[in-house]
Every structure is written in C-alpha cells, then in structure tokens.
Write a protein that holds these residues in place. Sequence first.
Motif, PDB file in Angstrom:
ATOM      1  N   VAL A 251      28.525  21.202  40.483  1.00 49.72           N
ATOM      2  CA  VAL A 251      27.815  22.287  40.567  1.00 49.72           C
ATOM      3  C   VAL A 251      27.941  22.761  42.080  1.00 49.72           C
ATOM      4  N   GLN A 252      28.204  21.871  42.946  1.00 49.18           N
ATOM      5  CA  GLN A 252      28.556  22.412  44.440  1.00 49.18           C
ATOM      6  C   GLN A 252      29.697  23.271  44.371  1.00 49.18           C
ATOM      7  N   ALA A 253      30.814  22.967  43.586  1.00 52.19           N
ATOM      8  CA  ALA A 253      31.984  23.631  43.646  1.00 52.19           C
ATOM      9  C   ALA A 253      31.848  24.983  42.978  1.00 52.19           C
ATOM     10  N   GLU A 254      30.820  24.966  41.719  1.00 61.13           N
ATOM     11  CA  GLU A 254      30.754  26.523  41.200  1.00 61.13           C
ATOM     12  C   GLU A 254      29.930  27.180  42.225  1.00 61.13           C
ATOM     13  N   ASP A 255      28.861  26.574  42.926  1.00 64.68           N
ATOM     14  CA  ASP A 255      28.275  27.563  43.832  1.00 64.68           C
ATOM     15  C   ASP A 255      29.241  28.204  44.923  1.00 64.68           C
ATOM     16  N   SER A 256      30.027  27.268  45.338  1.00 61.80           N
ATOM     17  CA  SER A 256      30.850  27.852  46.451  1.00 61.80           C
ATOM     18  C   SER A 256      31.942  28.794  45.987  1.00 61.80           C
ATOM     19  N   LEU A 257      32.401  28.536  44.602  1.00 61.79           N
ATOM     20  CA  LEU A 257      33.219  29.584  43.767  1.00 61.79           C
ATOM     21  C   LEU A 257      32.508  30.800  43.715  1.00 61.79           C
ATOM     22  N   ARG A 258      31.236  30.727  43.349  1.00 62.32           N
ATOM     23  CA  ARG A 258      30.504  31.954  43.129  1.00 62.32           C
ATOM     24  C   ARG A 258      30.335  32.897  44.481  1.00 62.32           C
ATOM     25  N   HIS A 259      30.205  32.133  45.577  1.00 62.23           N
ATOM     26  CA  HIS A 259      29.884  32.751  46.853  1.00 62.23           C
ATOM     27  C   HIS A 259      31.366  33.123  47.465  1.00 62.23           C
ATOM     28  N   ALA A 260      32.351  32.438  47.106  1.00 61.25           N
ATOM     29  CA  ALA A 260      33.702  33.034  47.423  1.00 61.25           C
ATOM     30  C   ALA A 260      34.001  34.330  46.465  1.00 61.25           C
ATOM     31  N   SER A 261      33.750  34.061  45.109  1.00 61.12           N
ATOM     32  CA  SER A 261      33.935  35.161  44.352  1.00 61.12           C
ATOM     33  C   SER A 261      33.131  36.604  44.897  1.00 61.12           C
ATOM     34  N   VAL A 262      32.186  36.519  45.392  1.00 60.05           N
ATOM     35  CA  VAL A 262      31.488  37.573  45.771  1.00 60.05           C
ATOM     36  C   VAL A 262      31.602  38.115  47.038  1.00 60.05           C
ATOM     37  N   LYS A 263      32.197  37.177  48.202  1.00 61.09           N
ATOM     38  CA  LYS A 263      32.873  37.704  49.156  1.00 61.09           C
ATOM     39  C   LYS A 263      34.408  38.468  48.765  1.00 61.09           C
ATOM     40  N   LEU A 264      35.013  37.647  47.836  1.00 65.98           N
ATOM     41  CA  LEU A 264      36.534  38.104  47.429  1.00 65.98           C
ATOM     42  C   LEU A 264      36.085  39.740  46.978  1.00 65.98           C
ATOM     43  N   THR A 265      35.073  39.811  46.089  1.00 61.96           N
ATOM     44  CA  THR A 265      35.001  41.302  45.352  1.00 61.96           C
ATOM     45  C   THR A 265      34.694  42.386  46.454  1.00 61.96           C
ATOM     46  N   GLN A 266      33.903  41.804  47.678  1.00 65.06           N
ATOM     47  CA  GLN A 266      33.637  42.719  48.645  1.00 65.06           C
ATOM     48  C   GLN A 266      34.903  42.964  49.277  1.00 65.06           C
ATOM     49  N   ALA A 267      35.599  41.992  49.789  1.00 62.67           N
ATOM     50  CA  ALA A 267      36.704  42.195  50.736  1.00 62.67           C
ATOM     51  C   ALA A 267      37.780  43.137  49.833  1.00 62.67           C
ATOM     52  N   THR A 268      38.101  42.924  48.473  1.00 57.36           N
ATOM     53  CA  THR A 268      38.938  43.552  47.716  1.00 57.36           C
ATOM     54  C   THR A 268      38.600  45.030  47.476  1.00 57.36           C
ATOM     55  N   GLN A 269      37.458  45.322  47.303  1.00 58.69           N
ATOM     56  CA  GLN A 269      36.778  46.557  47.439  1.00 58.69           C
ATOM     57  C   GLN A 269      36.990  47.383  48.701  1.00 58.69           C
ATOM     58  N   ALA A 270      36.718  46.827  49.626  1.00 51.88           N
ATOM     59  CA  ALA A 270      36.756  47.205  50.961  1.00 51.88           C
ATOM     60  C   ALA A 270      38.197  47.628  51.198  1.00 51.88           C
ATOM     61  N   ALA A 271      39.370  46.757  50.948  1.00 49.97           N
ATOM     62  CA  ALA A 271      40.703  46.750  51.226  1.00 49.97           C
ATOM     63  C   ALA A 271      41.166  48.076  50.399  1.00 49.97           C
ATOM     64  N   SER A 272      40.647  48.226  49.264  1.00 48.37           N
ATOM     65  CA  SER A 272      40.938  49.132  48.477  1.00 48.37           C
ATOM     66  C   SER A 272      40.548  50.702  48.877  1.00 48.37           C
ATOM     67  N   LEU A 273      39.191  50.550  49.351  1.00 47.09           N
ATOM     68  CA  LEU A 273      38.529  51.831  49.696  1.00 47.09           C
ATOM     69  C   LEU A 273      39.135  52.411  51.230  1.00 47.09           C
ATOM     70  N   ALA A 274      39.735  51.439  51.684  1.00 47.69           N
ATOM     71  CA  ALA A 274      40.521  51.684  53.117  1.00 47.69           C
ATOM     72  C   ALA A 274      41.248  52.926  52.878  1.00 47.69           C
ATOM     73  N   GLU A 275      42.062  52.795  52.014  1.00 45.84           N
ATOM     74  CA  GLU A 275      43.177  53.864  51.541  1.00 45.84           C
ATOM     75  C   GLU A 275      42.561  55.129  50.887  1.00 45.84           C
ATOM     76  N   LEU A 276      41.486  54.603  50.081  1.00 44.59           N
ATOM     77  CA  LEU A 276      40.768  55.801  49.649  1.00 44.59           C
ATOM     78  C   LEU A 276      39.983  56.584  50.594  1.00 44.59           C
ATOM     79  N   SER A 277      39.609  56.017  51.669  1.00 39.49           N
ATOM     80  CA  SER A 277      38.883  56.773  52.696  1.00 39.49           C
ATOM     81  C   SER A 277      39.663  57.844  53.422  1.00 39.49           C
ATOM     82  N   ALA A 278      40.866  57.355  53.496  1.00 44.03           N
ATOM     83  CA  ALA A 278      41.909  58.355  54.254  1.00 44.03           C
ATOM     84  C   ALA A 278      42.009  59.632  53.426  1.00 44.03           C
ATOM     85  N   SER A 279      41.986  59.464  52.132  1.00 39.30           N
ATOM     86  CA  SER A 279      42.107  60.671  51.160  1.00 39.30           C
ATOM     87  C   SER A 279      40.901  61.360  51.019  1.00 39.30           C
ATOM     88  N   ILE A 280      39.837  60.580  51.075  1.00 37.53           N
ATOM     89  CA  ILE A 280      38.519  61.447  51.046  1.00 37.53           C
ATOM     90  C   ILE A 280      38.179  62.174  52.468  1.00 37.53           C
TER      91      ILE A 280
END
Length: 669
Positions: free
Chosen positions: A427-456
């Motif tokens: 259960v603790q590992a699943e909670d940690s994985l869930r938090h890490a997944s949320v952070k990873l999603t935000q980080a990858t979205q921000a990384a992808s939007l960094a290039e998009l922001s240059a075009s926008i």
Amino acid sequence: MTRLWAHRPQLLHLGLFSGAYVLGGGFAQLLAIVPGTGISIWPPSGLFIATLVLAPRSSWPWWVLAGCFAELVGNFVWFHNSVPAALLIYTGNALGAVFGSWLVNRVCGRPVQQETLQQVLAFVLLGAGVAPIFSATVGAATVAFVMQSQTFIGAWILFWIGDATGVLIVAPLAVVVFQNWRRGAHFSAARWLEAGALAVIFIAVSALSLGGYLPFAYIIMPPLLWAGVRFEFKGAAVMLVLLALVTAAFTISGASQFAGDAGSQRNKQIMLQLFLGISAFSALIVAAISRQHQQAVLTLRQSERSLRELVQTLPVQIWCTTPEGNPTYFSQQFRDFVGFNVEEKDGDGVSRLSSVLSAILHPDDLAVVTARFAHSVKTGEPFALKHRQRRFDGQYRWVETRAAAMRDGQGAIVQWNGVSLDIDDQVQAEDSLRHASVKLTQATQAASLAELSASIAHEVNQPLAAIVANSHACQRWLGTEPPNMERAKLTVERITRDANTAADVVSRIRALFRRTPDVRSSEDVNRLISEVCRLMSDKTATPAIRIVMNLESDLPSVAVDRIQVQQLLVNLIRNGMEAMDTASGGARTLQIRSCRDGSDAIRVEVRDSGTGFKEVERAFAPFFTTKPNGMGMGLAICRSIIESHGGRLWAANNETRGATVAFTLRLAN
C-alpha cells in the motif's frame, strides 16, 4: 552360454536354496498320511515361487537347475521314486513356479512388495491358485499313469491343495526373510514382549486345539489374526510357520485331529490341507488389510504433519471459525503478529470474535469489518476486505483479509477458513507510485509545453505587435488637427481585439500548468490546422521542406480543448520535419490531410517523407525515443490527449519512404 554364466547367482545362495528345498521335501514326507502320494503340503513350491519372484529373470535357469538337483537328492533321501517319475514331478513343479512367478511379477511389478490388499490377493491367487495347476496336473498324471498308485482326479486334488498350501505358508516367510536378510527387526521392548507372549499363546492354543482338548481346530484363528493385525505380514508369516510345525508334530505323533484310520485318511488329508490353507489365507488377508490401514494412517499423519508445517511456515495469518463465525483456530503467524493468545481475550458476556476484532482492528475499520463478515456468515458469500490491523508493537498495518466457507456434500457450511496477508508495504509503495506518477505527468507536460511555448510565443507576439502598431496609429490620428476620431476609435477596437487574443493564449497555457479542468469548445479542425501552420511558419519557411495541406471542406465541428489539440499538431508536425532533416535525397514534403472517418469522427493524417519508424509498436511508449536529446514523451502525450478526447492515435510506415501518424476526433454532436 557366456551371458547365462554372467548372470549366475552366488554359489552360497544356490546351496542354501537347494538345502531348503530338500528339507521342505522331508517336511512334506513327514505330514503324508495318504499312501502313494508322499505329501500333504509341499513347502518347496512356496520356496521356489518366492525365490523366482525376487530374483532377476536372467538368473531363473540357475534356480531351476538347483531345484532339479535338490529334487533328485530329496527323492533319493525321502521318496525313493524312480528317476523318470521324480523328473516328471519336478517338471510340473518348475513349470508352476516359473509361470506363477511371471504372473506375479507382471501384476505386482518388480520388486514385489506385499504392502496392499491388492498385491497380497494377486500373490495368493496367482501364486497359490493358478501356479499349482501345472504342478498338480503333471504330478497327478505321473502318479496315475507312471506310478499307477492313485487315480488322476484323486491325486490332482491332493497335489493342487498341497502345492497351494505350501505356497501360502512358506512363500510369505521366504519373501520376508529374503527382503529383510540384512535388516533386523526394530522393535521396542514392549513390542518384543508382546510378540513373545503372542507366540506362547498361539503355540499353546494350537497344541490344545490339534490335540483334541478344544472343540475345533479353528479356535487358533484369534491369536493368528492378532499376529496379522499387530505385526502385519511378518507376524502372519512367522505364525503360519509355527502352525505348520505344531501341526506336523501332532500329525506325526498320531495325536492330531487329522490322524485317523485307513478308511478316513483321504478325507483327513484334505481336511488337514484345507485347515492350513484357510488359516494361511485368512492370516495373509488380515495382515494385508492391517498393513494397508497402517499405510493409510501413516500417510494421513504425514499429510497432516506436512499441512501443519505448511500452515506454520506460510507468510500469511490463517484462521478458522465455526459456521456461526466463532473463532476456533489461529495460526502461529497470527498469534505472533498480534502479540497475544486469542484465548486471553475471552470475557464474560462478550463473544470471542467481538473481543478479538476490538483488540486488533483500527477503530475506523471495526464497524465495516464486523458488518461485512456478519453479512458473509449470514449469506455464505466469500469475504474479502482491506483494512488496518494492530501489530504487537502497537503499529497499525494494512492487511488484506479473505475468507471462504468450507461445505459438506450437501452444501452446508462446515466452517469458515480465512487468511490475512500483510500488504502495508505494498500500500505504501502504491501511494508513493501514485504521487510519483502525478509529479511525472506534470513534469513531462511542462517539458513538452516548454517547446510549445516557444511556438505559441509567436502567436502571442503577433497580437502584441499589432497592439503596438495600432497604438502608434491611434496617437497619430489623435495628433492631427483636427483629431480624426473615427479612425482613432477603429484603431482602439483593433487594440482591444488583439489584447483579448493574447490574453486567451496566455490563460490557456496557465490552465495547463495549473491542472484546471479542460475547457472544450466546438472547433473547426481545418482552422486549427491552419493556425498551427501559421504558428510554425518560421520553422517551415525553408526551401528544403514544403508543407502541403489537403483539407476536406465543410467538415463538421469537433468538441476539443483548443490548446491541447494545437499542442498535438505542433508535436506531430515538428516530429515529421525532424524526421525529414535526417533523410537524404528526394523531395521533403509534409502532407497534412483531414477527412471524415465514418459517421461520427474526423480523421487527420500527418505524412512525412523521412526515415520512418524502426519500431512502430514502441513509438508511443513513454520514454522511448530515437532522438539524441529527446525525452520520449511527445507521442505518449499526444496519445494521452487523443484518448482523453475519445479518439484514436496510430502510426504506420509508408510503402515508399517516411511514415504517417493519424488520429481521430469525435464530432461535437
């Protein structure tokens, strides 16, 4: 001949076999009370079959030769028949022994083990029932037609019963001796005392019975069966030999019930043979049943011990309750986990189940667990629940508890069996994985939007530049004499429009970073494609790459998040351009096509003339990239965007060169 010589038994064993054969013939001669037969029971038949059953088949000729030699010696010492008659009788004995041994080996296998009732019955029926047919037929024919001392039928009956009785009495003892030649009997002092007492009682009862002091001979059955039950096959074999010896002693002395006048000798002989045969058969069957029962009990005990060891070593907490839910068993793992014996929680007026649950469950989970288990007990449905359970150190840990009802043949619940597995680390590992997944999603979205922001930024820069230009124009119109208010008013309206456009772009980017809910609107796909192409005009404005748009007119609107779909298109166009940068030769054309896809969707295709995908099936996997500086998240994010819109995204290599990435969007209606 060389092969036959290589399989010869030891000379000592052949000598012992021959000596025992001769002595067995002498014993048969002592019990003979019918003139002209020379036997009543034939112990060599049992010795012969026991030897062949246990000996390798390749050595059988040697045992047959040794038996022939012993037969001739015994004939010279005991029977004084002619040599041809002795050889004929032995031929029948050898045929019976060989055929009977072959049948026993075929049915019981090798090595022969007298462990089950089936094996003993096979040994008795084949060795003592079928095999004597050969020896009785040849022997009776010899007595009737060569020696002419008896009729064939009368001699056949005596021969068959005598050989069968010899097999029943001697073969079990011989098998026991052969198989345990180098192993002693491992009995306790109490068992030896019991065996000695049983032997004394059996000999005394046999003597009194055969001597006529007891009403009938079969009164020896109780101690004989006692030996079979308590000492199994070995005890029965030894007692049968003792019975034969006591019977021989009383018969020779003339004091036996089976001794009589000349007119009744034949009937007395048959009664003696039947007495020994029935006693031997009964003792062997009882011994086999006892052995089989002991084996079953031993197997059951071993199974129980294995099950107990398994339960004690399994890394789960096992427990059982009555059909009403009252606890009856808790494994050692359960007791070690909770840190107390369940019996300590018994109290007046409170059930053991309630006291145990109150002691081990988290207060917030107590009501739920109690209600769910009560429902399972009432309905018979399996129980499964994750809850917190108190450990011996006072820490509450997550456990998964499952229970199922064990039912009898009529479907009635006999008891409930349950297990509790500590899943706190999971259960603790699943909670940690869930938090890490949320952070990873935000980080990858921000990384992808960094290039998009240059075009926008180009799109934002356009309305800002227009605002500046219109502001200068407004100043000029207001600085004229007289001021041109109409022109100035029109310019201010353009400034307001451009400011709103820039604000909309900025607000959508901020919404993506803030994780605010998607705002979807009805959009024209062709217009979105055109806007993205304008956004990337600075990158596509190169003579080496040409963008061709083939957009189907009058397409219905789609309900999409405008910024996300623009991000998707930017990623796909940029990927196609980068793929063509590394391609050598040929025209570098990026084709964008839109069309209807069925009745409820629109399909958009981005086709390049680059190098294509080396692993199409892995192209959309997160963190998979073929670019030196790529993150491997672009296409994964694209697929996530499309799937969130209810569409599909796929890729395929073109037949000639390059690849095509296509996606679908559902219609707004």
